[in-house]
Design an enzyme around this catalytic site. Structure first.
Site, PDB file in Angstrom:
ATOM      1  N   CYS A 234      38.138  45.083  30.310  1.00 17.31           N
ATOM      2  CA  CYS A 234      38.997  45.474  29.191  1.00 17.31           C
ATOM      3  C   CYS A 234      39.030  44.383  28.116  1.00 17.31           C
ATOM      4  CB  CYS A 234      40.419  45.765  29.629  1.00 17.31           C
ATOM      5  SG  CYS A 234      40.568  47.097  30.797  1.00 17.31           S
TER       6      CYS A 234
ATOM      7  N   LYS B   2      33.151  40.899  33.661  1.00 17.24           N
ATOM      8  CA  LYS B   2      33.102  39.435  33.657  1.00 17.24           C
ATOM      9  C   LYS B   2      34.388  38.832  34.187  1.00 17.24           C
ATOM     10  CE  LYS B   2      31.256  35.439  32.790  1.00 17.24           C
ATOM     11  NZ  LYS B   2      30.383  34.995  33.900  1.00 17.24           N
TER      12      LYS B   2
HETATM   13  C1  F6R Z   1      29.230  36.594  40.329  1.00 16.66           C
HETATM   14  C2  F6R Z   1      30.447  36.552  39.585  1.00 16.66           C
HETATM   15  C3  F6R Z   1      31.745  36.924  40.249  1.00 16.66           C
HETATM   16  C4  F6R Z   1      32.775  35.868  39.889  1.00 16.66           C
HETATM   17  C5  F6R Z   1      34.163  36.268  40.402  1.00 16.66           C
HETATM   18  C6  F6R Z   1      35.216  35.221  40.082  1.00 16.66           C
HETATM   19  O1  F6R Z   1      28.116  36.266  39.561  1.00 16.66           O
HETATM   20  O2  F6R Z   1      30.413  36.198  38.458  1.00 16.66           O
HETATM   21  O3  F6R Z   1      31.626  37.074  41.628  1.00 16.66           O
HETATM   22  O4  F6R Z   1      32.372  34.647  40.435  1.00 16.66           O
HETATM   23  O5  F6R Z   1      34.546  37.490  39.842  1.00 16.66           O
HETATM   24  O6  F6R Z   1      35.325  35.015  38.715  1.00 16.66           O
HETATM   25  P1  F6R Z   1      36.003  33.732  38.119  1.00 16.66           P
HETATM   26  O7  F6R Z   1      35.169  32.554  38.502  1.00 16.66           O
HETATM   27  O8  F6R Z   1      36.062  33.952  36.650  1.00 16.66           O
HETATM   28  O9  F6R Z   1      37.373  33.627  38.745  1.00 16.66           O
END
Ligand code: F6R
Length: 601
Positions: free
Chosen positions: A2, A596
């Protein structure tokens, strides 16, 4: 997951909003929409399931205004349909709302609205906000929004426009980021800096619980907070000459590594300077245990970090998915150091785990990339990762810097304990050499790409490693499945013969992590067991490892100190996933179903 944009000013809002939404596409979404206040004073909405470009192509004629809000939605309450896309409006169509986050009591509120005869036109939680704002009795729009928010529970970053309050947008933030951008006689709103930096670098990052009224000439926040200038290079949000953001971010790893290490290594004492930890030597020595919390790949790097901390500081350390930890009423110990690790600083499971630990009196530090993000703010201190903006959904350079962040922390915890100055200096010297060695790994890309093309033909793969190599294998499998949609499963090499060996066959390749370490011989034994069953092998290893007698595709990486090897062993696995996905013709930066920043539970 979002995204929100908003604009008020002399220009037509529509192209600005569409461009802003396109810049938020990387967050992951399945529908998009816009609401504008026309010069005649009417609220007009256009929204649909699909891409931002579909929305742009299908806009009605004369859809324009000098004030507007836009949204990209990642479905939570209800499927990805036109009706569920944001903005949502009230029954009169005079109020429009875009919202990131989740309203926990939406079902109750929807039932109450339905009882009052209010027609609900979507399955979403957000729609209730439009009805609640419309029903609010306060004089100003900000007070109306405050009244509405007083009735909901949950998280939000939101923007509201109202035909009865022309010339203003009200925004609010609670657990989901909301940023104002200050232009010259115009104002911008966004949930992510990526949508703002081409327009302005003067921003206001709202705090949790804060509201703001935004007009073309400026803004007022409920806390009286002012704007700040941020030091950001707008080009760092562009893919430039690279064919994708992931490709760009893989190649940026040597320079990102230099950034996280800069000014933090102490060659003389063989230790590190980490002022942001807010932990003095005595407090560091009092730590009896380290518990690392993260999600997905950040959890896998957390496992690498736990290994480093146990090896260097001899303090028991383990990693756990934050998403599980927070649901099991965890015992919080005051002599445990909790470490939250997150690229985005927004992942709601990690954020809520941090809040739960702190509520119980525990101390949490953050290893976070996004400065000023919710997780960074919620922690007692931390280490910023300085990887620069990471746009691709599949995380690469941020993970590398997480590993280095753990190495810095482990070194410091070790040096206030029994790690000798000689060992400390050995590791400091090795850390200084890592960026150069990362470049050497990247130079082997053509050979890795060729192997990746072969792997792309397999429906199912194993990734195996032992001890330090096991989290490397887990991260390798994660990257491969995320962007190739192939089934990739990670196992400790030692566990193969306890079950998964049954699946080894000529059509199931195994990617094995075999560093030159105390386990090399045992690892080679497992390779023979796989080869004997006809399983194709790709081995990520060091040049001195002798694989004579085995028919394998081999990827050599330079050695570092044994404790730091995992980070160099991980990089070829990123390239394997990348080139396999490219061979399959997939949209590497926007893998299906993924976002993301995972800001919902
Ligand atoms: C894999 C990926 C996800 C993130 C996870 C945690 O490539 O990007 O598994 O690592 O969603 O995200 P953050 O690090 O932003 O808490």
């Amino acid at each position: 997951m979002c995204g929100i944009v908003g604009y008020l000013g002399p220009q037509d809002a529509v192209p600005i909003l569409l461009e802003g939404l396109a810049r938020l596409e990387h967050r992951g979404y399945d529908s998009a929409g816009l609401a504008v206040l026309t010069d005649a004073g009417a609220v007009r909405v256009a929204k649909r399931a699909g891409r931002v470009r579909d929305l742009a192509a299908g806009l009605p004629k004369r859809f324009a205004g000098h004030l507007g809000i836009g949204h990209t939605r990642w479905a939570t309450h209800g499927p990805a349909t036109d009706a569920n896309a944001h903005p949502h409006t009230d029954a009169s169509g005079r109020v429009a709302v875009v919202h990131n986050g989740i309203l926990d009591n939406a079902a109750t509120l929807r039932a109450r609205l339905a009882e009052r005869g209010v027609p609900l036109t979507s399955d979403t939680d957000t729609e209730v906000l439009a009805h609640l704002v419309a029903a609010a009795t306060a004089d100003t729009l900000e007070e109306k929004v405050r009244q509405a928010l007083g009735q909901v529970e949950g998280t939000w970053g939101l923007a509201v426009l109202h035909a009865d309050h022309p010339g203003e947008i009200v925004v609010a933030c609670n657990g989901s980021p909301l940023i104002l951008g200050v232009g010259n006689g115009e104002m911008y709103v966004a949930s992510d800096l990526a949508a703002l930096v081409r327009h302005t670098t003067r921003v206001v990052m709202l705090e949790d619980g804060e509201l703001a009224t935004v007009t073309a000439d400026g803004f007022t926040t409920s806390t009286g907070k002012g704007a700040q200038e941020i030091d950001v290079d707008p080009d760092s949000y562009e893919a430039g000459d690279h064919e994708s953001f992931m490709r760009k971010e893989i190649s940026e790893q040597p320079s990102a590594a230099e950034s996280v290490l800069r000014g933090r290594l102490d060659e003389r004492f063989g230790t590190t300077h980490l002022g942001g930890l807010n932990l003095d030597a005595r407090e560091s020595r009092a730590v009896r245990r380290v518990k690392i919390l993260g999600c997905g790949s950040s959890y896998y790097v957390g496992q690498m970090g736990a290994g480093l901390i146990e090896e260097l500081a001899r303090v028991p350390a383990d990693a756990e998915p934050a998403s599980e930890f927070r649901y099991r009423n965890p015992i919080i110990e005051l002599d445990t150091l909790y470490v939250a690790v997150s690229q985005s600083g927004e992942t709601v499971d990690t954020l809520l785990a941090v809040q739960e630990i702190r509520r119980k009196g525990g101390r949490v530090i953050g290893l976070v990339n996004v400065v000023g993000s919710a997780i960074a703010r919620a922690c007692d201190g931390g280490i910023y990762l300085h990887a620069g903006p990471e746009v691709a959904v599949a995380s690469t350079k941020a993970l590398t810097n997480m590993f280095l962040g753990f190495a810095l922390l482990a070194l410091q915890l070790g040096r206030v304990r029994d790690l000798s100055v000689a060992d400390g200096r050995r590791l400091v010297a090795a850390l200084e050499q890592l960026p150069g060695k990362m470049k050497e790994v990247l130079d082997t890309e053509p050979q890795i790409a060729e192997i990746a093309r072969e792997l792309s033909r397999a429906e199912s793969l194993f990734f195996v490693g032992r001890v330090r190599g096991y989290p490397v294998a887990r991260e390798g499998a994660q990257k491969f499945k995320e962007i190739t949609y192939r089934h990739a499963e990670a196992y400790p090499t030692s566990e193969l013969k306890h079950g998964p060996l049954a699946l080894i066959a000529p059509e199931v390749p195994t990617v094995a992590i075999v560093p030159a370490d105390e386990l090399t011989e045992r690892n080679i034994g497992a390779l023979h067991e796989i080869a004997a069953r006809g399983g194709p092998l790709v081995v990520v290893t060091h040049p001195e490892v002798d694989l004579t007698g085995l028919d394998v595709r081999r990827i050599d990486v330079p050695r570092s100190e044994v404790e730091l090897d995992p980070v160099l062993l991980t990089i070829p696995l990123q390239l394997l996933a990348y080139h396999a996905a490219q061979e399959l013709g997939l949209d590497i930066d926007k893998p299906r179903n993924l976002a993301k920043s995972v800001t919902v539970e």
